[in-house]
Scaffold this motif. Structure first.
Motif, PDB file in Angstrom:
ATOM      1  N   TYR A  19       0.817  -1.209   0.000  1.00 34.21           N
ATOM      2  CA  TYR A  19       0.000   0.000   0.000  1.00 34.21           C
ATOM      3  C   TYR A  19       0.856   1.267   0.000  1.00 34.21           C
ATOM      4  O   TYR A  19       1.969   1.293   0.511  1.00 34.21           O
ATOM      5  N   SER A  20       0.298   2.320  -0.563  1.00 32.42           N
ATOM      6  CA  SER A  20       0.872   3.668  -0.442  1.00 32.42           C
ATOM      7  C   SER A  20      -0.290   4.652  -0.440  1.00 32.42           C
ATOM      8  O   SER A  20      -1.439   4.269  -0.676  1.00 32.42           O
ATOM      9  N   ALA A  21       0.004   5.926  -0.175  1.00 25.94           N
ATOM     10  CA  ALA A  21      -1.087   6.893  -0.035  1.00 25.94           C
ATOM     11  C   ALA A  21      -0.660   8.286  -0.441  1.00 25.94           C
ATOM     12  O   ALA A  21       0.526   8.606  -0.487  1.00 25.94           O
ATOM     13  N   TYR A  81      -1.440  12.149   0.899  1.00 28.83           N
ATOM     14  CA  TYR A  81      -1.927  12.759   2.136  1.00 28.83           C
ATOM     15  C   TYR A  81      -2.339  14.210   1.934  1.00 28.83           C
ATOM     16  O   TYR A  81      -1.757  14.931   1.131  1.00 28.83           O
ATOM     17  N   ARG A 130      -1.907  14.708   7.694  1.00 27.04           N
ATOM     18  CA  ARG A 130      -1.762  13.318   7.228  1.00 27.04           C
ATOM     19  C   ARG A 130      -3.103  12.627   6.993  1.00 27.04           C
ATOM     20  O   ARG A 130      -3.232  11.402   7.106  1.00 27.04           O
ATOM     21  N   GLU A 131      -4.097  13.399   6.615  1.00 28.81           N
ATOM     22  CA  GLU A 131      -5.367  12.795   6.199  1.00 28.81           C
ATOM     23  C   GLU A 131      -5.151  12.099   4.863  1.00 28.81           C
ATOM     24  O   GLU A 131      -4.659  12.692   3.910  1.00 28.81           O
ATOM     25  N   VAL A 132      -5.520  10.831   4.782  1.00 28.37           N
ATOM     26  CA  VAL A 132      -5.362  10.067   3.545  1.00 28.37           C
ATOM     27  C   VAL A 132      -6.482  10.445   2.591  1.00 28.37           C
ATOM     28  O   VAL A 132      -7.661  10.223   2.873  1.00 28.37           O
ATOM     29  N   PHE A 166      -5.532   6.403  -1.925  1.00 27.48           N
ATOM     30  CA  PHE A 166      -4.941   5.161  -1.440  1.00 27.48           C
ATOM     31  C   PHE A 166      -4.585   4.295  -2.646  1.00 27.48           C
ATOM     32  O   PHE A 166      -5.365   4.180  -3.589  1.00 27.48           O
ATOM     33  N   THR A 212       1.530   6.628  -6.883  1.00 22.10           N
ATOM     34  CA  THR A 212       1.201   7.730  -5.980  1.00 22.10           C
ATOM     35  C   THR A 212       2.367   8.667  -5.724  1.00 22.10           C
ATOM     36  O   THR A 212       2.173   9.873  -5.586  1.00 22.10           O
ATOM     37  N   GLY A 249     -10.145   5.584  -2.740  1.00 20.80           N
ATOM     38  CA  GLY A 249     -10.272   6.556  -1.672  1.00 20.80           C
ATOM     39  C   GLY A 249     -10.988   7.815  -2.112  1.00 20.80           C
ATOM     40  O   GLY A 249     -11.492   7.922  -3.244  1.00 20.80           O
ATOM     41  N   THR A 297     -11.907   1.693   1.244  1.00 14.71           N
ATOM     42  CA  THR A 297     -10.823   2.481   1.819  1.00 14.71           C
ATOM     43  C   THR A 297     -11.193   3.091   3.159  1.00 14.71           C
ATOM     44  O   THR A 297     -10.409   3.049   4.119  1.00 14.71           O
ATOM     45  N   LEU A 345      -9.254   2.521   6.757  1.00 13.62           N
ATOM     46  CA  LEU A 345      -8.617   3.612   7.485  1.00 13.62           C
ATOM     47  C   LEU A 345      -9.226   3.855   8.860  1.00 13.62           C
ATOM     48  O   LEU A 345      -8.534   4.276   9.791  1.00 13.62           O
TER      49      LEU A 345
END
Length: 434
Positions: free
Chosen positions: A65-67, A69, A73-75, A78, A213, A237, A289, A293
């Motif tokens: 996984y990666s994201a 932000y 740090r709100e995702v 995703f 991402t 997401g 997602t 989270l």
């Protein structure tokens, strides 16, 4: 077993009954009985069991996984490179059977992905049907790992394959067939039409979007990293919701697929998101997602919020408002060229930051004046009405909600779309009244 108190949320989606429209999408949250039972205890109306395939099962990599932000740090986006289930077919089928027996009022749909050869589908479908599952979802959307094997998005991007495999499933199973569509295509209507022609009972969308991402600029490799390399993954997401809404609307208003049940997927994290998908035609929604989270208990707020909104609006059932926004969604050429709005700044709410002025002055229509009081030095901002084109940029950049509003203007002109506009060199002639 927990009872569902929100009676107005009960649905029937292509023959599948569920106490509410909130389902978990086929993904890690639905990979095993343990997760699914916890989800049902939390109040989810249904699940789409993580995609089953042929044995031996798929083998996953680490990491996955990666994201992307936002602030704090709100995702907001995703990305994953995980494949379909890495557990055996026999183990999954055994668990599906047990969970369905224990939770008969909840919807269990089984996601499937197999090679494009009929005998694979003819073999697995009776086994899935024997579990007591309520339906199957054909995973024609996975954008990584599986397309290289001729499955997933490699099928979803070819309407002929979509039509063919859908028809096989309708031939070899009595269960409702939901076709999950890939967004990695030019026009979502073509595979949706193919699914409909193949006999699909419904479609679900969107699956994840091809993505990278971010890049680790020290190691010069994308995230997530597997050893010293990476690959594109599937993006989901909050960030994908606008894309998903558009594709759902395209299918809902297409004359060739109008009326085809739709399960909405993509960036759904609260009741309002769900309502937006439903008013564009979705009969249920799938969430992944947000649950990953924040955990399964988010569904309680989703149900409570949607139920309260329905009560406030006078809607007794989901069907009372499903698709209500579809007639108001059209092609650009049919929009009213004579409709006009002008920005209005509420001076009492304005904090004098000047963001609207900078945005309009630098990048738009120079329609906001900056006035400075010589005595106090106080700055105020006013809209130059004759220059304002109603683009909404100032409203969007303003940090104070409802400080800038777009006010409709009386033009005294009748509705006229671009096909009728004399400024259009290809305008159609408007018939005159006799």
């Amino acid at each position: 077993m927990m009872s569902d108190a929100y009676n107005n949320l009960a649905i029937e989606f292509c023959g599948i009954k569920s106490p509410n429209p909130f389902w978990l999408a086929s993904a890690p949250p639905t990979d095993k009985a343990y997760n699914v039972i916890r989800a049902f205890e939390a109040g989810w109306g249904g699940v789409v069991w993580k995609t089953l395939g042929e044995d031996p099962p798929a083998v996953n990599v680490s990491s996955r996984y990666s994201a992307i932000y936002g602030k704090n740090r709100e995702v907001i986006g995703f990305n994953n490179i995980e494949l379909i289930t890495d557990r055996s077919l026999e183990q999954n089928l055994r668990e599906i059977t047990a969970v369905k027996e224990a939770w008969p009022d909840r919807a269990i749909v089984v996601s499937l992905m197999l090679p494009c050869e009929e005998h694979y589908w003819a073999d697995i479908l009776p086994k899935v049907e024997a579990t007591g599952a309520d339906g199957i979802e054909l995973n024609f959307g996975c954008p990584h790992g599986m397309p290289e094997r001729g499955m997933g998005a490699a099928v979803g991007q070819v309407p002929d394959y979509v039509r063919m495999v859908t028809a096989w499933c309708k031939q070899h199973s009595k269960l409702p067939v939901i076709v999950k569509l890939t967004p990695n295509i030019t026009d979502i209507r073509h595979p949706a039409r193919a699914a409909h022609q193949g006999g699909a009972d419904a479609v679900s969308l969107i699956n994840t979007i091809n993505s990278i991402t971010s890049i680790d600029l020290d190691r010069m490799v994308a995230l997530p990293t597997v050893g010293s390399s990476s690959t594109h993954g599937g993006y989901c997401g909050t960030a994908v919701k606008p894309i998903a809404l558009n594709m759902v609307a395209e299918i809902a208003r297409d004359p060739e697929t109008r009326g085809l049940p739709i399960s909405g997927i993509g960036g759904i994290g609260n009741w309002r998101d769900a309502a937006e998908f439903i008013v564009l035609g979705a009969g249920c929604v799938q969430v992944c997602t947000a649950a990953m989270l924040h955990g399964f208990r988010i569904v309680e707020e989703m149900k409570d919020g949607l139920s309260r909104w329905m009560d406030a609006q006078g809607y007794r059932t989901i069907e009372d408002f499903r698709g209500k926004a579809v007639p108001n969604t059209t092609d650009w050429k049919y929009l009213d060229m004579n409709y006009k709005v002008i920005a209005q700044i509420n001076q009492q709410d304005c904090i004098g930051c000047g963001r609207c002025y900078v945005a309009c002055e630098d990048t738009s229509h120079q329609a906001i004046a900056r006035l400075v009081d010589e005595a106090s030095g106080k700055r105020t901002y006013q809209v130059i009405q004759e220059e304002c084109v109603g683009c909404n940029l100032c409203e969007i950049t303003c940090p104070v909600q409802n400080c800038i509003t777009m006010m409709p203007q009386q033009t005294g002109k009748p509705y006229m779309n671009w096909t009728q506009d004399p400024r259009n060199p290809r305008a159609e002639k408007v018939p005159t009244a006799a």
